[in-house]
Design a protein around this motif. Structure first.
Motif, PDB file in Angstrom:
ATOM      1  N   ILE A  40      -2.921   2.412  16.294  1.00 47.49           N
ATOM      2  CA  ILE A  40      -3.037   2.247  14.847  1.00 47.49           C
ATOM      3  C   ILE A  40      -2.262   3.400  14.219  1.00 47.49           C
ATOM      4  O   ILE A  40      -2.597   4.568  14.418  1.00 47.49           O
ATOM      5  CB  ILE A  40      -4.511   2.259  14.393  1.00 47.49           C
ATOM      6  CG1 ILE A  40      -5.274   1.085  15.031  1.00 47.49           C
ATOM      7  CG2 ILE A  40      -4.598   2.204  12.870  1.00 47.49           C
ATOM      8  CD1 ILE A  40      -6.771   1.105  14.796  1.00 47.49           C
ATOM      9  N   ARG A  43      -0.305   4.552   8.744  1.00 40.38           N
ATOM     10  CA  ARG A  43      -0.377   3.581   7.642  1.00 40.38           C
ATOM     11  C   ARG A  43      -1.417   2.492   7.908  1.00 40.38           C
ATOM     12  O   ARG A  43      -1.761   1.731   7.015  1.00 40.38           O
ATOM     13  CB  ARG A  43       0.980   2.933   7.413  1.00 40.38           C
ATOM     14  CG  ARG A  43       2.002   3.906   6.868  1.00 40.38           C
ATOM     15  CD  ARG A  43       3.282   3.212   6.518  1.00 40.38           C
ATOM     16  NE  ARG A  43       3.918   2.707   7.729  1.00 40.38           N
ATOM     17  CZ  ARG A  43       5.113   2.146   7.762  1.00 40.38           C
ATOM     18  NH1 ARG A  43       5.794   2.002   6.662  1.00 40.38           N
ATOM     19  NH2 ARG A  43       5.629   1.725   8.901  1.00 40.38           N
ATOM     20  N   GLY A  44      -1.856   2.386   9.182  1.00 40.93           N
ATOM     21  CA  GLY A  44      -2.886   1.409   9.513  1.00 40.93           C
ATOM     22  C   GLY A  44      -2.393   0.206  10.286  1.00 40.93           C
ATOM     23  O   GLY A  44      -3.204  -0.605  10.743  1.00 40.93           O
ATOM     24  N   ASN A  45      -1.087   0.051  10.424  1.00 40.32           N
ATOM     25  CA  ASN A  45      -0.585  -1.106  11.168  1.00 40.32           C
ATOM     26  C   ASN A  45      -0.585  -0.838  12.673  1.00 40.32           C
ATOM     27  O   ASN A  45      -0.589   0.309  13.109  1.00 40.32           O
ATOM     28  CB  ASN A  45       0.809  -1.515  10.682  1.00 40.32           C
ATOM     29  CG  ASN A  45       1.831  -0.406  10.774  1.00 40.32           C
ATOM     30  OD1 ASN A  45       1.618   0.697  10.282  1.00 40.32           O
ATOM     31  ND2 ASN A  45       2.951  -0.707  11.388  1.00 40.32           N
ATOM     32  N   VAL A 141      -9.870   5.771  15.808  1.00 44.77           N
ATOM     33  CA  VAL A 141      -9.686   5.429  14.394  1.00 44.77           C
ATOM     34  C   VAL A 141     -10.813   4.527  13.898  1.00 44.77           C
ATOM     35  O   VAL A 141     -11.355   4.745  12.817  1.00 44.77           O
ATOM     36  CB  VAL A 141      -8.318   4.740  14.168  1.00 44.77           C
ATOM     37  CG1 VAL A 141      -8.163   4.283  12.727  1.00 44.77           C
ATOM     38  CG2 VAL A 141      -7.180   5.678  14.549  1.00 44.77           C
ATOM     39  N   TYR A 154      -9.355  -6.429  14.189  1.00 44.17           N
ATOM     40  CA  TYR A 154      -8.833  -5.347  13.353  1.00 44.17           C
ATOM     41  C   TYR A 154      -7.727  -5.876  12.438  1.00 44.17           C
ATOM     42  O   TYR A 154      -7.722  -5.625  11.232  1.00 44.17           O
ATOM     43  CB  TYR A 154      -8.316  -4.198  14.224  1.00 44.17           C
ATOM     44  CG  TYR A 154      -7.604  -3.141  13.428  1.00 44.17           C
ATOM     45  CD1 TYR A 154      -8.325  -2.200  12.708  1.00 44.17           C
ATOM     46  CD2 TYR A 154      -6.213  -3.108  13.364  1.00 44.17           C
ATOM     47  CE1 TYR A 154      -7.677  -1.243  11.933  1.00 44.17           C
ATOM     48  CE2 TYR A 154      -5.563  -2.152  12.601  1.00 44.17           C
ATOM     49  CZ  TYR A 154      -6.295  -1.228  11.884  1.00 44.17           C
ATOM     50  OH  TYR A 154      -5.655  -0.290  11.118  1.00 44.17           O
ATOM     51  N   LEU A 158      -7.467  -6.215   8.033  1.00 45.90           N
ATOM     52  CA  LEU A 158      -6.528  -5.353   7.303  1.00 45.90           C
ATOM     53  C   LEU A 158      -6.196  -5.914   5.929  1.00 45.90           C
ATOM     54  O   LEU A 158      -6.189  -7.141   5.742  1.00 45.90           O
ATOM     55  CB  LEU A 158      -5.219  -5.218   8.087  1.00 45.90           C
ATOM     56  CG  LEU A 158      -5.224  -4.365   9.340  1.00 45.90           C
ATOM     57  CD1 LEU A 158      -3.904  -4.526  10.094  1.00 45.90           C
ATOM     58  CD2 LEU A 158      -5.464  -2.908   8.995  1.00 45.90           C
ATOM     59  N   ILE A 162      -0.813  -4.388   4.815  1.00 46.39           N
ATOM     60  CA  ILE A 162      -0.765  -3.775   6.153  1.00 46.39           C
ATOM     61  C   ILE A 162      -0.643  -4.869   7.222  1.00 46.39           C
ATOM     62  O   ILE A 162       0.027  -4.681   8.231  1.00 46.39           O
ATOM     63  CB  ILE A 162      -1.995  -2.868   6.408  1.00 46.39           C
ATOM     64  CG1 ILE A 162      -2.138  -1.822   5.291  1.00 46.39           C
ATOM     65  CG2 ILE A 162      -1.898  -2.193   7.772  1.00 46.39           C
ATOM     66  CD1 ILE A 162      -0.945  -0.893   5.151  1.00 46.39           C
TER      67      ILE A 162
END
Length: 191
Positions: A40, A43-45, A141, A154, A158, A162
């Motif tokens: 991850i 930025r979260g991607n 995370v 996950y 999002l 993302i």
């Protein structure tokens, strides 16, 4: 003066965004490494990393750096990957092919993986191999272990922007085949 042949391995966004790297063209015949979308990003991607536990074996790309100074090449990759100085030795793998030595960033991988890179590099008459050795970053995370199912959950949770980053990233890795990507293609791309 003897010039070092220093190569950088690439398997993700480095291939389409090599900003700041003093490199030649990417070559398709790199070593085979276990890769998975199990990191991850900040930025979260979800992004690709070398993942001996969950990864599927894929041939990676490589490029010759135009510099023959190992420190310069390492700093270029550090800047491109936005790695802080305190994490540098853990986040960039370096293999000294002639002396069969490797740094802390490479030491996190099983010797069988490193031996494969060494063997490939010797055939190509390469002196040093440098690569991003960013760790799997999933459980630390979101507090659940990485599994294909947890990665899909996950992704589905999002925010749309993302999700779009992740989808675009995965679609650009046309040569990569992993368990997550296969399931992602079924559930998301072919929806």
């Amino acid at each position: 003066m003897n010039k070092n042949r220093i190569v950088i391995l690439g398997f993700g966004s480095l291939l389409w965004n090599s900003n700041g790297l003093n490199i030649s063209n990417w070559q398709k015949d790199g070593p085979i490494l276990p890769l998975e979308f199990s990191r991850i990003s900040k930025r979260g991607n979800l992004t690709l990393v070398i993942d001996p536990k969950n990864g599927s074996f894929n041939q990676v790309y490589w490029t010759l750096n135009k510099s023959n100074n190992l420190q310069d090449v390492m700093r270029e990759l550090q800047k491109r990957e936005k790695i802080k100085n305190k994490y540098l030795n853990k986040s960039i793998g370096i293999l000294d092919v002639k002396n069969h030595l490797y740094n802390e960033g490479a030491n996190k991988y099983p010797i069988i993986i490193l031996d494969g890179i060494f063997k490939w590099a010797r055939k190509k008459e390469i002196d040093f191999v440098i690569f991003s050795s960013l760790s799997v970053r999933f459980k630390d995370v979101i507090n659940v272990p990485y599994t294909i199912e947890n990665a899909v959950i996950y992704f589905n949770d999002l925010p749309i922007n993302i999700q779009s980053l992740t989808k675009n990233y995965i679609e650009k890795t046309t040569w990569i085949n992993t368990e997550f990507k296969r399931l992602f293609n079924i559930l998301v791309i072919n929806k």
